[in-house]
Design an enzyme around this catalytic site. Structure first.
Site, PDB file in Angstrom:
ATOM      1  N   ASP A 192      52.149  24.727 -67.181  1.00 54.85           N
ATOM      2  CA  ASP A 192      51.586  25.469 -66.059  1.00 54.85           C
ATOM      3  C   ASP A 192      52.248  26.840 -66.044  1.00 54.85           C
ATOM      4  OD1 ASP A 192      50.978  26.608 -63.567  1.00 54.85           O
ATOM      5  OD2 ASP A 192      50.801  24.650 -62.607  1.00 54.85           O
TER       6      ASP A 192
ATOM      7  N   ARG B   9      27.022  21.766 -62.604  1.00 53.75           N
ATOM      8  CA  ARG B   9      28.213  20.921 -62.744  1.00 53.75           C
ATOM      9  C   ARG B   9      28.629  20.813 -64.208  1.00 53.75           C
ATOM     10  NH1 ARG B   9      28.381  15.324 -63.123  1.00 53.75           N
ATOM     11  NH2 ARG B   9      26.303  15.142 -62.208  1.00 53.75           N
TER      12      ARG B   9
ATOM     13  N   LYS C  79      45.768  32.062 -57.628  1.00 53.93           N
ATOM     14  CA  LYS C  79      46.930  32.922 -57.465  1.00 53.93           C
ATOM     15  C   LYS C  79      46.683  34.297 -58.091  1.00 53.93           C
ATOM     16  CE  LYS C  79      48.926  29.248 -55.645  1.00 53.93           C
ATOM     17  NZ  LYS C  79      48.074  28.120 -56.012  1.00 53.93           N
TER      18      LYS C  79
ATOM     19  N   TYR D  23      55.159  22.497 -58.934  1.00 51.44           N
ATOM     20  CA  TYR D  23      54.355  22.604 -57.727  1.00 51.44           C
ATOM     21  C   TYR D  23      54.353  21.259 -57.002  1.00 51.44           C
ATOM     22  CZ  TYR D  23      50.315  23.275 -54.713  1.00 51.44           C
ATOM     23  OH  TYR D  23      49.478  23.344 -53.632  1.00 51.44           O
TER      24      TYR D  23
END
Length: 402
Positions: free
Chosen positions: A187, A62, A212, A115
């Site tokens: 972004d 983590r 993507k 988005y």
């Protein structure tokens, strides 16, 4: 994870950055480090994330992991950033950045077209935590300047913007944001680091949905934030370790695999999109097509000036009932898939009704809603052009259009 200068091009960065050990017997393609824990020693690493230093060894996945670290090194290099931190999804990356930079009483300026998940995060979650949100047309730098307040901490834009592929002039926006004492995040998922490098144009952070184009195969989720080393270290200590949205090592390995072919894939995506745009632009059922690489795009000059690759995503509107035509596409297409998401090797098409997205996600009213309708009409078809033979994509669309 710092980007050390080397005289390599981006395709080479994607293949070799972070390969520090090149000895006889080493694997040419490193496998994923799937362990959750790593051998340590007393006092090697503290149990508090606040004690995490740049030279700390791997301790717990983590916190950090060799496979994830390799991916982060390559992402930082490709975006000309000092460092990168990855997350379990693109939304996790945006949420982590917002959590780190915005607190009660602060103000966010957000692109009014972005988005849908990011728009809903801002309107539904940030506002209930006493964070003010102002949405603006990010294609107009002066609109951003007018929205800035003394308590503005972050401006977040998307370029090209999903789904209508509207562009923002980062180099013009960044000085306005910095003069107000705020930071700029961009972004650039649709453009990819091969098409646009926001940090070189003045942005403080660049965000990618690794799901993507960077992964490219549609088989895992991931997200990343790239920026200055100090800011990324703060994100890692706080928003990554404390909120827990870490990228799984196997997902990181899949994304690394996809990253190796990003350069040739983007050339194919762009070439196929150019051919498809030419078809749609002259089809009698199509009203308008938006693709930054086309001279028909209203911001083509800006695209030529700032983008190195125009990517493979385009959108179009039609004459007549878009919902009925969407049903026709879904029934007739055999190469293109009627499905959400973008940036895959396979072509994907989906219809986005204007009223649905204005009501549920963007929450635009008045002049802003009218401006969106001017771009999108009653609805927009978003087409992520894949890397199939262009003739097959075109034939499939012609059959579907009728």
């Amino acid at each position: 994870m710092t980007n050390a200068a080397k005289p390599w091009g981006p395709a080479t960065w994607a293949l070799y950055m972070g390969n520090h050990h090149r000895q006889v017997g080493d694997p040419v393609t490193p496998g994923p480090a799937l362990s959750a824990s790593f051998l340590t020693a007393p006092n090697a690493v503290g149990f508090s994330a606040n004690d995490l230093g740049a030279a700390a060894p791997h301790f717990y996945t983590r916190w950090s992991n060799p496979t994830v670290e390799l991916l982060e090194a390559r992402l930082a290099a490709l975006d000309a950033g000092e460092a990168a931190v990855t997350f379990a999804s693109g939304m996790a990356a945006v949420a982590a950045l917002f959590s780190d930079r915005l607190h009660a009483g602060d103000h966010l300026v957000l692109s009014d077209v972005c988005y849908a998940g990011v728009a809903e995060l801002a309107h539904d979650e940030l506002t209930r935590n006493d964070i003010a949100v102002t949405t603006v047309d990010s294609s107009r730098p002066q609109a951003i300047a007018a929205a800035l307040r003394p308590n503005t901490r972050l401006v977040h834009i998307e370029t090209p913007a999903n789904p209508i592929l509207r562009l923002a002039d980062i180099a013009a926006i960044a000085p306005l944001v910095h003069a107000a004492g705020a930071e700029l995040s961009v972004d650039a998922t649709i453009a990819t680091p091969l098409g646009l490098r926001p940090l070189e144009l003045g942005a403080d952070y660049v965000v990618h949905s690794l799901t993507k184009y960077i992964c490219g195969h549609g088989d895992t989720l991931g997200g990343a934030v790239i920026g200055r080393a100090e800011a990324i270290a703060r994100l890692r200590r706080g928003s990554l370790i404390h909120l827990g949205g870490c990228l799984a090592p196997f997902s990181a390995w899949l994304i690394l695999r996809g990253l190796e072919t990003l350069a040739p894939r983007m050339r194919l995506h762009e070439a196929n999109a150019r051919a498809v745009e030419a078809l749609l632009a002259h089809h009698p059922k199509v009203k308008a097509v938006y693709w930054p690489g086309s001279p028909r795009h209203p911001q083509h000059e800006l695209a030529q000036r700032t983008m190195r690759c125009f990517s493979g995503l385009l959108s179009f509107t039609v004459n007549g009932d878009g919902s009925a035509l969407a049903e026709q596409f879904a029934e007739r297409m055999r190469v293109v898939s009627y499905a959400v998401s973008l940036g895959k090797t396979k072509s994907l098409l989906v219809y986005i009704p204007t009223e649905d997205i204005l009501r549920s996600s963007f929450r635009l009213t008045g002049d802003a809603a009218a401006c969106y309708r001017a771009w999108a009409g009653d609805g927009v078809f978003r087409l992520s052009v894949g890397i199939e033979d262009s003739a097959d994509i075109i034939a499939d669309l012609e059959t579907a259009l009728g």
